[in-house]
Design a protein around this motif. Sequence first.
Motif, short mmCIF file in Angstrom:
data_model
loop_
_atom_site.label_atom_id
_atom_site.label_comp_id
_atom_site.label_asym_id
_atom_site.label_seq_id
_atom_site.Cartn_x
_atom_site.Cartn_y
_atom_site.Cartn_z
N ARG A 11 20.44 7.11 -13.55
CA ARG A 11 19.28 7.90 -13.12
C ARG A 11 17.98 7.23 -13.50
N ASP A 12 17.88 6.74 -14.74
CA ASP A 12 16.64 6.10 -15.21
C ASP A 12 16.35 4.83 -14.41
N ASN A 13 17.39 4.05 -14.11
CA ASN A 13 17.18 2.84 -13.30
C ASN A 13 16.71 3.20 -11.90
N ALA A 14 17.24 4.26 -11.34
CA ALA A 14 16.82 4.70 -10.01
C ALA A 14 15.35 5.14 -10.03
N GLN A 15 14.97 5.80 -11.13
CA GLN A 15 13.57 6.22 -11.27
C GLN A 15 12.65 5.00 -11.35
N ALA A 16 13.03 3.98 -12.11
CA ALA A 16 12.22 2.77 -12.22
C ALA A 16 12.16 2.03 -10.89
N SER A 17 13.28 2.01 -10.17
CA SER A 17 13.30 1.33 -8.87
C SER A 17 12.37 2.04 -7.89
N LEU A 18 12.32 3.36 -7.95
CA LEU A 18 11.41 4.09 -7.08
C LEU A 18 9.95 3.78 -7.42
N GLN A 19 9.64 3.73 -8.69
CA GLN A 19 8.27 3.41 -9.09
C GLN A 19 7.87 2.01 -8.63
N GLN A 20 8.80 1.07 -8.74
CA GLN A 20 8.52 -0.29 -8.27
C GLN A 20 8.33 -0.30 -6.76
N ALA A 21 9.15 0.44 -6.05
CA ALA A 21 9.03 0.50 -4.59
C ALA A 21 7.71 1.15 -4.19
N GLN A 22 7.30 2.16 -4.92
CA GLN A 22 6.01 2.80 -4.63
C GLN A 22 4.86 1.83 -4.87
N ALA A 23 4.95 1.05 -5.94
CA ALA A 23 3.91 0.05 -6.21
C ALA A 23 3.87 -1.01 -5.11
N ASN A 24 5.05 -1.44 -4.65
CA ASN A 24 5.08 -2.42 -3.56
C ASN A 24 4.47 -1.85 -2.29
N THR A 25 4.74 -0.58 -2.06
CA THR A 25 4.15 0.06 -0.88
C THR A 25 2.63 0.09 -0.99
N ARG A 26 2.14 0.41 -2.18
CA ARG A 26 0.69 0.46 -2.37
C ARG A 26 0.06 -0.91 -2.19
N ILE A 27 0.72 -1.96 -2.71
CA ILE A 27 0.21 -3.32 -2.53
C ILE A 27 0.19 -3.68 -1.05
N ALA A 28 1.24 -3.32 -0.34
CA ALA A 28 1.28 -3.62 1.09
C ALA A 28 0.20 -2.87 1.85
N GLU A 29 -0.08 -1.63 1.42
CA GLU A 29 -1.17 -0.86 2.04
C GLU A 29 -2.51 -1.52 1.81
N VAL A 30 -2.73 -1.98 0.56
CA VAL A 30 -4.00 -2.64 0.23
C VAL A 30 -4.17 -3.92 1.05
N ASN A 31 -3.12 -4.74 1.11
CA ASN A 31 -3.21 -5.99 1.87
C ASN A 31 -3.42 -5.72 3.36
N TYR A 32 -2.74 -4.68 3.85
CA TYR A 32 -2.94 -4.32 5.25
C TYR A 32 -4.38 -3.86 5.48
N GLY A 33 -4.95 -3.15 4.51
CA GLY A 33 -6.35 -2.74 4.61
C GLY A 33 -7.30 -3.92 4.59
N TYR A 34 -6.93 -4.99 3.88
CA TYR A 34 -7.79 -6.18 3.82
C TYR A 34 -7.86 -6.91 5.16
N THR A 35 -6.94 -6.62 6.06
CA THR A 35 -7.01 -7.28 7.37
C THR A 35 -8.19 -6.77 8.20
N LYS A 36 -8.78 -5.66 7.80
CA LYS A 36 -9.97 -5.12 8.46
C LYS A 36 -11.11 -5.15 7.46
N VAL A 37 -12.07 -6.04 7.71
CA VAL A 37 -13.22 -6.20 6.81
C VAL A 37 -14.32 -5.26 7.29
N SER A 38 -14.73 -4.32 6.42
CA SER A 38 -15.73 -3.31 6.78
C SER A 38 -16.98 -3.46 5.93
#
Length: 392
Positions: free
Chosen positions: A155-182
Amino acid sequence: MTCAIHARRYGQWRHLGLTLATAAVVALAGCEDKNTFVAPPPPKVDVATPVQRPVTRYVEATGNTAPIKSVDLVARVQGFLQSQDYQDGTFVKQGTQLFTIEPETYKLKLDQAQAAEAGAQASLKQAEADFRRQSELVQRQAVSQATLDTSTSTRDNAQASLQQAQANTRIAEVNYGYTKVSAPFDGIVNAHMVSIGELVGVSSPTQLATIVAMDPIYVNFTVNEQDVLRIRAEAARRGLTAPDLKQFPIEIGLQTETGYPHEGHLDYVAPTLNSSTGTLAVRGLVPNDKRVLLPGYFVRVRVPFTQEKDALLVPDTALGSDQGGRYLLVVGADNIVEQRKVQIGPVDNGLRVIEGGLKPDDRVVIAGLLRVIPGQKIDPQVTKMDQPQASK
């Protein structure tokens, strides 16, 4: 008979000679009377008492305008520049999209990260269900404690994996946002520095353009040490604190403008003087909604710091100068001209402020200075000194 005729003619010529001699003596006497020296009358000279009116004292300086914000727009992700979404040199509002950098790749990475996050959430949900089931079995002593420990770890490993996946999603969102310079704020964007189709952000951030805020605008200038002492003395007399000084109004004018049409207020005063120049750095903040002022302009600056109720003023043309300094020609009670040393101040609406050496009832020579010398008696023609409108 001939002798008698000669005698008569001789007498006539002798009488004529005496008459001419007498006429010559009279003529010479008359010429002598006309050449008698008569002193010329004293020259007529225009004089006037100094103008007396309230005068605002200013600290005057020169400075330069500067933007309050200026930011280089850079490509923070690698890719080909897909579009330029503004016209060079135009004003844009905050949040306006300016450039687009190949968003497809980063959108796919975001989708990938979101899918991994969903898988991690499913794994965590299953691990938590297994943990609850094993906990119940342990309480009924149906399974060993080791089985529960394994379930807890899963259970604890699954919780850590979810947190890592959420962080990766946030990084991907930020990088995708950088493709549009405002635009980060309202301002004018200069000409683009990279062409469409060019690869950007390869090894380091690539500058695409620069955006400059125009309203309000800074005015940077320096004040000499003597003026600093005067301002501090006036502030102490009026009980003003350092924050109060920032509320002082500031007036500026361009080289092509008459007077000081732009108004703002002080924004910053340096805490120390520059020992090498003996000046204090000061900054003003001026509204610029019509964008008349551009960054980098040379401007004239003045800051009002006190007002004198009964200042004495004279025309600049009434002032003379010599090795001893500036002076005025003043007419005494006996109409004798006196050269008076004076201390001058600033010009206020066309008249020069006299700070010392002059009294309100002094008669000052304001015209015909070339016909007057100190110690000479004159015929003063009292007139009224031209008085332009007082400063506001």
